[in-house]
Write a protein that holds these residues in place. Sequence first.
Motif, short mmCIF file in Angstrom:
data_model
loop_
_atom_site.label_atom_id
_atom_site.label_comp_id
_atom_site.label_asym_id
_atom_site.label_seq_id
_atom_site.Cartn_x
_atom_site.Cartn_y
_atom_site.Cartn_z
N GLN A 82 0.83 -1.20 0.00
CA GLN A 82 0.00 0.00 0.00
C GLN A 82 0.87 1.26 0.00
N GLU A 106 -9.87 -1.45 3.60
CA GLU A 106 -8.84 -1.13 2.63
C GLU A 106 -8.88 0.33 2.21
N LEU A 149 -6.21 2.79 3.41
CA LEU A 149 -4.91 2.77 2.77
C LEU A 149 -5.08 3.22 1.33
#
Length: 990
Positions: A784, A942, A945
């Motif tokens: 990431q 998610e 990130l």
Amino acid sequence: MIPDWKVVQDYLEILEFPELKGIIFMQTACQAVQHQRGRRQYNKLRNLLKDARHDCVLFANEFQQSCYLPRERGESMEKWQSRSIYNAATWYYHHCQDRMPIVMVTEDEEAIQQYGSETEGVFVISFKNYLDNFWPDLKATHELCESILQSRRERENESQESHGKEYPEHLPLEVLEAGIKSERYIQGTLNVNKHRAQIEAFVRLQGANSKDSGLVSDILIHGMKARNRSIHGDMVVVELLPKNEWKGRTTALGENDGESPSEPMPTGRVVGILQKNWRDYVVTFPSKEEVQSQGKNARKILVTPWDYRIPKIRISTQQAEALQDFRVVVRIDSWESTSMYPSGHFVRVLGRIGDLEGEIATILVENSISVVPFSEAQMCEMPVNTAENPWKVSSEEERERKDLRKTHLVFSIDPRGCEDVDDTLSVRALDNGNLELGVHIADVTHFVTSHSYIDIEARTRATTYYLADRRFDMLPSILSADVCSLLGGVDRYAVSIMWELDKTSYEIKKVWYGRTIIRSAYKLFYEAAQELLDGNVDIVDDIPEFRVMDEKSRQAKLEELLWAIGKLTDIARHIRAKRDQCGALGLEGVEVRIQLDEKKNIHDLIPKQPLEVHETVAECMILANHWVAKKIYESFPRQALLRRHPPPHQEFFSELRECAKAKGFFIDTRSNKALADSLDNANDPNDPIVNWLLRSMATQAMSNALYFSTGSCAEEEFHHYGLALDKYTHFTSPIRRYSDIIVHRLLMAAISKDKKMEIKENLFSNKDLEELCKHINNRNRAAQHSQKQSTELFQCMYFKDKDPETEERCIADGVIYSIRTNGVLVFIPRFGIKGAAYLKNKDGLVISCSPDGHSEWKPGSLQRFQNKITSTTTGGESVTFHLFDHVTVRISVQASRCHSDTIRLEIISNKPYTMPDTELFQQSSLLLKSDLVKEVTRSMEEAQLAQEVKVNVIEKDYQKYCQTKGRSLYTLLEEIRDLALLDVSNSYGI
């Protein structure tokens, strides 16, 4: 070759070279590393031993009767260690019936003299001689060896010459441990503020301290002296200062601006380091003028790390002038209390400063990403699929699997140009009137068997790394883009979950798990699926499968597909509504697509447009992940791999609450349901960006979602806060995530267990699985971060060659989302950029705006309030900037020789930017679509990130930069590999 304890300590990075195979590590040497070099170095050694690619072995000489030697009275530890290792080497030689010569390498000249000619067939030589005689062509090892030797010699000279101390000595380990136990000291991880690296660092509490100390915030470490030679990422021990010495967190923008501290917070000083986080660092040498100013014959050079959070490093070299235009890798060796800076040594050159390949290599090294091309041994395990020898379904698999090729309409929906298709969907009406929903995932574990060469490599990589212009695959392309990829019109193996749903309420009646054979009928891209969902059938001309059909077949197939997409969307809405009732969060993140032209120049930066079909696919994947999590936990309650997301700390929501209050909204953060409802209600009908920014702030307040083994924590801690699910895992992307491969094996074992069949899968124990989860979490963070940094690199490259004074694209509308004492933070929707805009410049002038809104710099002062900041000139003119104000911003690039370039924002008008008509239409349609769909795709875990960056580039360029298709950038890094990767991702970002 058998290295002695000193060689293992000092030259471990050379022993990690791929060419050096078959090394025998003695237990005595390994224990010396553990006790004298700390946990990180010891873990690197352990991982080297675990890595089957190196073919190394640990020999427990102290537990072997013929090898054990007791330490003699008066004998130093070092002499006993060398004697023990030599004795074990001699026994090993005789054990091999004197047929295999043994080379013991040591840096102890006395040992070389004493043992060098004692036993025929056992050679005792220095490490440098070993490299000269056995590896004369490995130039990189010789340079690195010389660099390490020189660094050691100069450290020894410095320690003899230095008398004054720059820093206090660290307390002994036993004192630190006792202090932690008695709560006098506090342990945690040091996090340096990159924007004020010389002044501010914070220690995040860990372990029992976080619960027992009574502290609710991080501990501030103010200044380099208080940091006491600790480096960002170190596990440190802190002593709190008296309350009257506590300081506040700085609220000003930038490193050199005057301090404007907040309320005093717990402040301390570092008294010891439990675990050093030293790694390879990318640095820049001083300029020619700076080198010359240090003297013509100066060998000790201060180099500047690319990472702002790392202090300058002193290295010895005569190549400073030749290397001043390059990014170089160095490694820290020590940081003595008598030195202002740590000492290190040169490792290798990456590339020229500003060159694309050099900058990408820098990002990879800084994130400890080191993936070499797949080896011949690994490729030999791969299936074959060529025109002469096409891959096909075997008759044995046809008997074992459920065949869906003639009974189910299966199709995929992915980004345009996607090659690695992990998942497909199906929906059909059953004879009893109910519906059947199916999620079919590529059966990667059929081709990647446990503990095979390719399995070990995939475990090391843990994920596919997506950068702005390229990707580095976890698996070879024969699997990821071919035999495992669920492409349209070809037979493929899959692992399927199929639910029987009530025809009206969509309640789940039954669920089936198992291996299947499928043939995907259509490989749709998101935009085409959305057009079909919206009723625009003209898009079928862009779907390859429809082009070859006659008109009659085309109409029938189109109606069938339209029904399936519509029904899937309806089911997904129902599933989402149920999660919403439990408090599922819809949060925002910026996903930017880098659009390149035919010559690989950056054509545009495009924020990804959200579509409802994104959410349709995402909900089906979430459902599959949830049900697989329940299944594997039910079968293996102590060793299942799940994903949890703990509730965030309430104090992290303070800025979100204050910002919402400025617009008259109240954000309730007491639970995920309350937070979700509050965010849904925080809508400004005149400005959709407000809700987007509030959701983005909520995202940043969240902690990370993490993989874990179910045997490592209590069941009440399994909950996923963002998705509002009691159990969750990752099952749907095994092509690009190793966690999903583990979950597939667990699911297959659970199915075998239900059928009372032998479990063929080799499952990890709870301890080993927890260690693997830590490794995967670490690699996911690296993926990431590298993804985000590469996007920022391309953003800077996009604006770098444009004149901000004349280029129309350098002027954009920005929204203020945070107030600081000397400026504001601004979000630019057009490009998905966030950054700081100063209201006071380096000359002390403040911004002033004329009646038409245009700005200029004048003498004056700033006054900050809770939700606004006012600039007042000495002439009495004033302008106030409020939270969520729209302003006109000029975008330029702040170039840096030593660090990455950064985007610079300058407010040139306090009025919103009026865009050209075409651009205005495109942006307003984006916002309307976002409002219509509301919260698409992004599951909370998610979204916090940086999201996966997709690249719109012609096929030949895409193949060129696909790691498994052609020459890889990683060949530049092949000489030395950081096997700390083994210190034992991302289709929809779920």
